[in-house]
Design a protein around this motif. Sequence first.
Motif, short mmCIF file in Angstrom:
data_model
loop_
_atom_site.label_atom_id
_atom_site.label_comp_id
_atom_site.label_asym_id
_atom_site.label_seq_id
_atom_site.Cartn_x
_atom_site.Cartn_y
_atom_site.Cartn_z
N PHE A 143 0.84 -1.20 0.00
CA PHE A 143 0.00 0.00 0.00
C PHE A 143 0.87 1.25 0.00
O PHE A 143 0.56 2.23 -0.69
N LYS A 144 1.94 1.23 0.76
CA LYS A 144 2.83 2.40 0.79
C LYS A 144 3.47 2.63 -0.58
O LYS A 144 3.65 3.78 -1.01
N TRP A 145 3.80 1.54 -1.26
CA TRP A 145 4.36 1.69 -2.60
C TRP A 145 3.33 2.25 -3.57
O TRP A 145 3.65 3.09 -4.42
N LEU A 146 2.07 1.82 -3.44
CA LEU A 146 1.00 2.32 -4.32
C LEU A 146 0.74 3.81 -4.08
O LEU A 146 0.47 4.56 -5.03
N ILE A 147 0.78 4.23 -2.82
CA ILE A 147 0.56 5.64 -2.52
C ILE A 147 1.64 6.51 -3.17
O ILE A 147 1.37 7.61 -3.69
N GLU A 148 2.86 6.03 -3.19
CA GLU A 148 3.95 6.81 -3.77
C GLU A 148 4.00 6.72 -5.29
O GLU A 148 4.54 7.62 -5.94
N ASN A 149 3.43 5.67 -5.90
CA ASN A 149 3.55 5.45 -7.34
C ASN A 149 2.18 5.32 -8.02
O ASN A 149 2.08 4.67 -9.06
N TRP A 150 1.14 5.92 -7.44
CA TRP A 150 -0.19 5.78 -8.02
C TRP A 150 -0.30 6.47 -9.38
O TRP A 150 -1.09 6.05 -10.25
N SER A 151 0.50 7.47 -9.59
CA SER A 151 0.44 8.19 -10.87
C SER A 151 0.91 7.32 -12.03
O SER A 151 0.42 7.48 -13.17
N ALA A 152 1.85 6.40 -11.77
CA ALA A 152 2.31 5.50 -12.84
C ALA A 152 1.19 4.59 -13.31
O ALA A 152 1.03 4.34 -14.52
N LEU A 153 0.38 4.09 -12.39
CA LEU A 153 -0.78 3.27 -12.78
C LEU A 153 -1.86 4.12 -13.44
O LEU A 153 -2.55 3.67 -14.36
N ALA A 154 -2.02 5.35 -12.96
CA ALA A 154 -3.06 6.21 -13.52
C ALA A 154 -2.77 6.58 -14.97
O ALA A 154 -3.70 6.76 -15.77
N ARG A 155 -1.50 6.69 -15.33
CA ARG A 155 -1.17 6.99 -16.73
C ARG A 155 -1.64 5.90 -17.68
O ARG A 155 -2.02 6.18 -18.82
N HIS A 156 -1.60 4.66 -17.24
CA HIS A 156 -2.06 3.55 -18.07
C HIS A 156 -3.55 3.26 -17.87
O HIS A 156 -4.09 2.39 -18.58
N GLY A 157 -4.18 3.94 -16.93
CA GLY A 157 -5.61 3.69 -16.68
C GLY A 157 -5.87 2.42 -15.91
O GLY A 157 -6.94 1.82 -16.04
N PHE A 158 -4.91 1.96 -15.07
CA PHE A 158 -5.05 0.73 -14.30
C PHE A 158 -5.51 1.04 -12.88
O PHE A 158 -5.16 2.07 -12.30
N TYR A 159 -6.27 0.11 -12.31
CA TYR A 159 -6.76 0.24 -10.95
C TYR A 159 -7.21 -1.12 -10.43
O TYR A 159 -7.48 -2.05 -11.20
N PHE A 160 -7.28 -1.23 -9.13
CA PHE A 160 -7.85 -2.41 -8.46
C PHE A 160 -9.28 -2.08 -8.04
O PHE A 160 -9.67 -0.91 -7.97
N ILE A 161 -10.05 -3.11 -7.75
CA ILE A 161 -11.41 -2.91 -7.26
C ILE A 161 -11.56 -3.65 -5.93
O ILE A 161 -10.99 -4.74 -5.72
N GLY A 162 -12.30 -3.05 -5.00
CA GLY A 162 -12.54 -3.64 -3.69
C GLY A 162 -13.89 -3.24 -3.15
O GLY A 162 -14.55 -2.34 -3.70
N ASP A 163 -14.33 -3.86 -2.08
CA ASP A 163 -15.65 -3.55 -1.52
C ASP A 163 -15.57 -2.27 -0.69
O ASP A 163 -14.53 -1.61 -0.62
#
Length: 587
Positions: A386-406
């Motif tokens: 989670f800490k890695w995702l918080i710091e690198n969320w923009s890299a996933l956002a550029r490709h339009g990637f995301y996870f889904i959860g409840d």
Amino acid sequence: MHARRLAKKLARERRRLGRHAAFGTHPFNPWPWVCAMLVNCISALTSWLSNALYEDMVRIHGTNKHAMFSPHKKIYRLLLLTFAPKFITSFQSAKMYCEKQSLNKKRMMASAVEDMEFSHDVEDEILIGIISRHMKRKRISRIKKSAAKNRKYRQRKSWAEFQSKLTDKQFRRYFRMSRECFQLLCEKIQTNVGERSFKSEQYLADVREGNVTQVHPLLKSMIHCHDESTGGFICGEIKLALTLRLLAGGSYLDLALLFECGWSHAYNIFHEVLEKWILDDKFVQMNGVEYCTDVERMKNVATDFSRTSNGVINGCIGAIDGWIVKIARPTKKDGVYNPGSFYSRKGFYGINVQAIVDKKKRILYRNILSRGAEHDSTAFKNGQFFKWLIENWSALARHGFYFIGDSAYSLQSFLLTPFDNVLHGTPEDNYNFFHSSSRISVECAFGEIDLRWGILWRPLKFTLKHNINVIDACMRLHNFIVDYREATRVISDVEEIDRAIFDDDCRRYLANHPDMDEFGVFGGEEDDRLDENGNQHIGGRPTKNEEESRKHGKTVRQALCDQIAAKKLVRPPSNWYRANNRIVESQ
């Protein structure tokens, strides 16, 4: 007994000398015979005295040691020092030996002569020490000879002979996988750890026949010793089969009889196979950071989610959820001084497992280090991923990637959650339907793991470290089976057979355990958030990265909701009616 043996020996010697005298081949000279017989008699008398000295003296003199040794001390000492050199060579060396002994050693020698006290005379102490040591050696020797005579050597069955007696359905029910999948598993483990560590049945046979050139000579002697004493070396196939059967819910008592090994050794094999073979990253790797840096792999996973959602959920790279696994109450030996933190609101102790799964139910990331009382969002935030995702969320956002959860998780740019408190027929409700339809794969993955491995049906009673290893091994083996299913392309048939077999085993288990209130996969608990310093707090202002990620997440979720409304995709009426009926019945 000694007198009878001496009489027989005297008769044989007399007959031998008589034959020589009759044929004139040997002059009759009685002195060597007399000397030899005298030495034999004195040696036999000495052996008898050394064996029965303690009992005889107690019987005659009672517990009075001074009266016991006073009339016979010189005779006993003379016999022991003269005709028993294996006990002691000289009186002087015996005296030095007793002076060097520690207090504990003297007490051990004194325990051989119960209800007595040592004399002040050193000679009596020497005699008692000699007699007690000799009696102890004789007793141990008799016990070892008796045990060796009555020992029952095992006759282990070979793996080829054992598995040939099982049908394909029986094999799948025993080891939770097909025969071909098990063979592929053995080959992969042997490739990772090497044939010398795995020691397959064929490799052991080649070593016995000398077909293996580069082999350590100690291994040959070990295999020979196992063949002569324990019934044979346990090959890698049997170790792996025993481990799979224990994971499937089998009893170690039955497996010890089935595979001809000790009861305690069955669990030694179990933990050894888990730690050295299955938990190796070369076998199956589940690393969230490496997965999020592999763009091609994420594109393949996103394509699978998009195909099953009519192209609506077109950027999803995994579904996340929590799973509580039952364990026994942790103790201080596990380093847990507050076991209440592992007690969930479901009424049992557990470990909160966080996992991300693709559409094919393959586990991409897992975290097995959270307590059962933690909320799903807290358990996910405490992980390094989670800490890695918080710091690198923009890299996933550029490709339009995301996870889904409840709704247990907080909305982020990389984690989309459903809308709360929506009404039927609204675009938000339609979005929630497609969101939950794609997210159900993680629930199916947990259900398949829990149904396949029967060891998870009851609380895990190992140490906390071994409990985590068992859960991790079940998830890694699940990924291996998923990869095998995808490679063989017989998914529907395999899942149908597995479901029929595992459901039957589950029904049998529940029938034998009617006191079980709940069974299956459970979710998370109440939120218990931690700040950046690890202190507990409720609510609080998010960090700057979290705030930016949350704003971007709201934008992405609203864009998906608008896309569903533009395509005029709605929740099926039958689904809504079933949901309403369940709500009415529960009320």
